[in-house]
Design a protein around this motif. Structure first.
Motif, PDB file in Angstrom:
ATOM      1  N   ALA A  41       8.848  78.932  39.175  1.00 53.34           N
ATOM      2  CA  ALA A  41       9.545  78.962  40.464  1.00 53.34           C
ATOM      3  C   ALA A  41      10.228  77.628  40.685  1.00 53.34           C
ATOM      4  O   ALA A  41       9.770  76.583  40.200  1.00 53.34           O
ATOM      5  N   ASP A  42      11.330  77.683  41.402  1.00 54.64           N
ATOM      6  CA  ASP A  42      12.059  76.490  41.824  1.00 54.64           C
ATOM      7  C   ASP A  42      12.175  76.547  43.337  1.00 54.64           C
ATOM      8  O   ASP A  42      12.523  77.592  43.894  1.00 54.64           O
ATOM      9  N   PHE A  43      11.894  75.435  43.975  1.00 56.35           N
ATOM     10  CA  PHE A  43      12.002  75.368  45.424  1.00 56.35           C
ATOM     11  C   PHE A  43      12.196  73.918  45.846  1.00 56.35           C
ATOM     12  O   PHE A  43      12.053  73.002  45.047  1.00 56.35           O
ATOM     13  N   GLU A  44      12.511  73.740  47.111  1.00 56.01           N
ATOM     14  CA  GLU A  44      12.782  72.412  47.635  1.00 56.01           C
ATOM     15  C   GLU A  44      11.793  72.088  48.749  1.00 56.01           C
ATOM     16  O   GLU A  44      11.472  72.949  49.568  1.00 56.01           O
ATOM     17  N   LEU A  45      11.311  70.859  48.736  1.00 57.36           N
ATOM     18  CA  LEU A  45      10.436  70.362  49.787  1.00 57.36           C
ATOM     19  C   LEU A  45      11.122  69.187  50.469  1.00 57.36           C
ATOM     20  O   LEU A  45      11.855  68.442  49.828  1.00 57.36           O
ATOM     21  N   ASP A  46      10.850  69.019  51.752  1.00 57.10           N
ATOM     22  CA  ASP A  46      11.435  67.923  52.521  1.00 57.10           C
ATOM     23  C   ASP A  46      10.337  66.923  52.854  1.00 57.10           C
ATOM     24  O   ASP A  46       9.303  67.301  53.429  1.00 57.10           O
ATOM     25  N   ILE A  86       0.866  87.317  47.390  1.00 59.13           N
ATOM     26  CA  ILE A  86       1.993  87.931  46.681  1.00 59.13           C
ATOM     27  C   ILE A  86       1.911  89.424  46.988  1.00 59.13           C
ATOM     28  O   ILE A  86       1.334  90.202  46.233  1.00 59.13           O
ATOM     29  N   PRO A  87       2.462  89.832  48.141  1.00 60.72           N
ATOM     30  CA  PRO A  87       2.256  91.204  48.624  1.00 60.72           C
ATOM     31  C   PRO A  87       2.661  92.299  47.638  1.00 60.72           C
ATOM     32  O   PRO A  87       2.028  93.346  47.595  1.00 60.72           O
ATOM     33  N   THR A 101       0.673  95.586  36.317  1.00 63.79           N
ATOM     34  CA  THR A 101       1.129  96.591  35.355  1.00 63.79           C
ATOM     35  C   THR A 101       2.648  96.685  35.296  1.00 63.79           C
ATOM     36  O   THR A 101       3.204  97.218  34.344  1.00 63.79           O
ATOM     37  N   LYS A 102       3.341  96.164  36.312  1.00 63.96           N
ATOM     38  CA  LYS A 102       4.801  96.229  36.341  1.00 63.96           C
ATOM     39  C   LYS A 102       5.470  94.949  35.840  1.00 63.96           C
ATOM     40  O   LYS A 102       6.695  94.867  35.800  1.00 63.96           O
ATOM     41  N   ILE A 103       4.664  93.956  35.467  1.00 63.44           N
ATOM     42  CA  ILE A 103       5.227  92.704  34.939  1.00 63.44           C
ATOM     43  C   ILE A 103       5.599  92.924  33.482  1.00 63.44           C
ATOM     44  O   ILE A 103       4.791  93.416  32.694  1.00 63.44           O
ATOM     45  N   THR A 104       6.817  92.573  33.125  1.00 64.78           N
ATOM     46  CA  THR A 104       7.320  92.774  31.764  1.00 64.78           C
ATOM     47  C   THR A 104       7.590  91.430  31.093  1.00 64.78           C
ATOM     48  O   THR A 104       7.508  90.381  31.723  1.00 64.78           O
ATOM     49  N   SER A 105       7.973  91.493  29.837  1.00 62.46           N
ATOM     50  CA  SER A 105       8.313  90.258  29.111  1.00 62.46           C
ATOM     51  C   SER A 105       9.629  89.662  29.609  1.00 62.46           C
ATOM     52  O   SER A 105       9.881  88.473  29.427  1.00 62.46           O
ATOM     53  N   GLU A 106      10.470  90.467  30.239  1.00 61.29           N
ATOM     54  CA  GLU A 106      11.709  89.955  30.828  1.00 61.29           C
ATOM     55  C   GLU A 106      11.428  89.281  32.167  1.00 61.29           C
ATOM     56  O   GLU A 106      12.170  88.422  32.614  1.00 61.29           O
ATOM     57  N   GLY A 107      10.381  89.718  32.826  1.00 59.92           N
ATOM     58  CA  GLY A 107       9.967  89.114  34.081  1.00 59.92           C
ATOM     59  C   GLY A 107      10.470  89.851  35.302  1.00 59.92           C
ATOM     60  O   GLY A 107      11.465  90.568  35.254  1.00 59.92           O
ATOM     61  N   ILE A 108       9.747  89.672  36.392  1.00 57.41           N
ATOM     62  CA  ILE A 108      10.145  90.199  37.690  1.00 57.41           C
ATOM     63  C   ILE A 108      10.014  89.076  38.715  1.00 57.41           C
ATOM     64  O   ILE A 108       9.182  88.186  38.570  1.00 57.41           O
ATOM     65  N   ILE A 109      10.849  89.120  39.716  1.00 54.77           N
ATOM     66  CA  ILE A 109      10.831  88.103  40.765  1.00 54.77           C
ATOM     67  C   ILE A 109      10.147  88.689  41.996  1.00 54.77           C
ATOM     68  O   ILE A 109      10.513  89.775  42.461  1.00 54.77           O
ATOM     69  N   LEU A 110       9.146  87.964  42.487  1.00 52.04           N
ATOM     70  CA  LEU A 110       8.379  88.421  43.637  1.00 52.04           C
ATOM     71  C   LEU A 110       8.267  87.310  44.679  1.00 52.04           C
ATOM     72  O   LEU A 110       8.165  86.132  44.324  1.00 52.04           O
ATOM     73  N   PRO A 111       8.255  87.676  45.961  1.00 51.21           N
ATOM     74  CA  PRO A 111       8.052  86.661  46.993  1.00 51.21           C
ATOM     75  C   PRO A 111       6.591  86.201  47.023  1.00 51.21           C
ATOM     76  O   PRO A 111       5.674  87.002  46.836  1.00 51.21           O
ATOM     77  N   ILE A 112       6.418  84.909  47.243  1.00 46.61           N
ATOM     78  CA  ILE A 112       5.103  84.298  47.400  1.00 46.61           C
ATOM     79  C   ILE A 112       5.122  83.583  48.750  1.00 46.61           C
ATOM     80  O   ILE A 112       5.994  82.750  48.996  1.00 46.61           O
ATOM     81  N   ASN A 113       4.183  83.911  49.614  1.00 48.67           N
ATOM     82  CA  ASN A 113       4.130  83.335  50.956  1.00 48.67           C
ATOM     83  C   ASN A 113       2.781  82.676  51.171  1.00 48.67           C
ATOM     84  O   ASN A 113       1.749  83.266  50.852  1.00 48.67           O
ATOM     85  N   PRO A 169       4.046  75.960  56.215  1.00 47.97           N
ATOM     86  CA  PRO A 169       4.274  77.266  55.583  1.00 47.97           C
ATOM     87  C   PRO A 169       5.274  77.111  54.437  1.00 47.97           C
ATOM     88  O   PRO A 169       6.152  76.241  54.489  1.00 47.97           O
ATOM     89  N   LEU A 170       5.119  77.927  53.422  1.00 49.28           N
ATOM     90  CA  LEU A 170       6.039  77.893  52.288  1.00 49.28           C
ATOM     91  C   LEU A 170       6.249  79.307  51.772  1.00 49.28           C
ATOM     92  O   LEU A 170       5.285  80.022  51.501  1.00 49.28           O
ATOM     93  N   SER A 171       7.498  79.707  51.666  1.00 49.88           N
ATOM     94  CA  SER A 171       7.868  80.994  51.084  1.00 49.88           C
ATOM     95  C   SER A 171       8.835  80.724  49.946  1.00 49.88           C
ATOM     96  O   SER A 171       9.868  80.084  50.143  1.00 49.88           O
ATOM     97  N   ILE A 172       8.472  81.215  48.765  1.00 50.30           N
ATOM     98  CA  ILE A 172       9.308  81.000  47.586  1.00 50.30           C
ATOM     99  C   ILE A 172       9.422  82.314  46.820  1.00 50.30           C
ATOM    100  O   ILE A 172       8.724  83.285  47.107  1.00 50.30           O
TER     101      ILE A 172
END
Length: 179
Positions: A145-150, A98-99, A104-116, A127-130
């Motif tokens: 997180a929500d994502f799709e797998l094949d 999670i680059p 310290t920047k995560i709040t109760s409202e939340g933040i969206i971050l890429p996970i690779n 490979p999976l990027s969500i």
């Protein structure tokens, strides 16, 4: 002597509040591979293990395939014996980074971050990027997180007579409370 003791106590208290590893033994992952007009194909697993190391910005998750539970016992049996071959491939894993993670920047409202990273299911690594939503709760971090797998990506064969009743695109949802 009082000064040294005070400094030591201050340092110890700083380190006790700093937390680099966040874990769960009871993460939730569910998936759905339903198609309209046929029986719902949906399962839950409440025994996902996950470790988030905020210092190194890595996440590792593992689950037992047999911990997925369906409404119908027969579906669960087919899932384990025919599709996922859980005796041969008992676990699924994810290892990623999670680059942009800064706790310290995560709040109760939340933040969206890429996970690779890389996910391994049915003995096949892909490979999976969500995008994960990180929210701060009282003494924890919630990751959803929500994502799709094949199924084709993981060489999961669906018998031709069942194929019209099951989607090859599997909608997946995770919900972890990391403490």
């Amino acid at each position: 002597m009082k000064r040294i003791t005070s400094i030591l106590l201050l340092l110890i208290s700083c380190f006790s509040f700093a937390q680099d590893k966040w874990t769960t033994q009871s993460g939730n992952i569910n998936f759905e591979a339903s198609v309209p007009f046929f029986e719902e194909v949906k399962a839950q697993n409440y025994a996902v293990k996950c470790v988030l190391n905020s210092e190194y910005k890595i996440i590792v998750c593992a689950l037992k395939i047999k911990d997925f539970h369906f409404k119908l016992d027969l579906m669960e049996t087919h899932f384990n014996e025919i599709y996922l071959e859980s005796d041969k491939h008992p676990r699924a894993t994810f290892k990623g980074t999670i680059p942009n993670l800064d706790v310290t920047k995560i709040t109760s409202e939340g933040i969206i971050l890429p996970i690779n990273g890389k996910i391994k299911i049915h003995g096949v690594t892909q490979p999976l990027s969500i995008k994960g939503k990180f929210k701060k709760t009282e003494n924890a971090i919630q990751l959803t997180a929500d994502f799709e797998l094949d199924t084709d990506d993981f060489k999961i064969e669906i018998p031709s007579m069942i194929l019209p009743k099951v989607s090859k695109k599997v909608k997946t949802h995770i919900d972890f409370i990391l403490e």
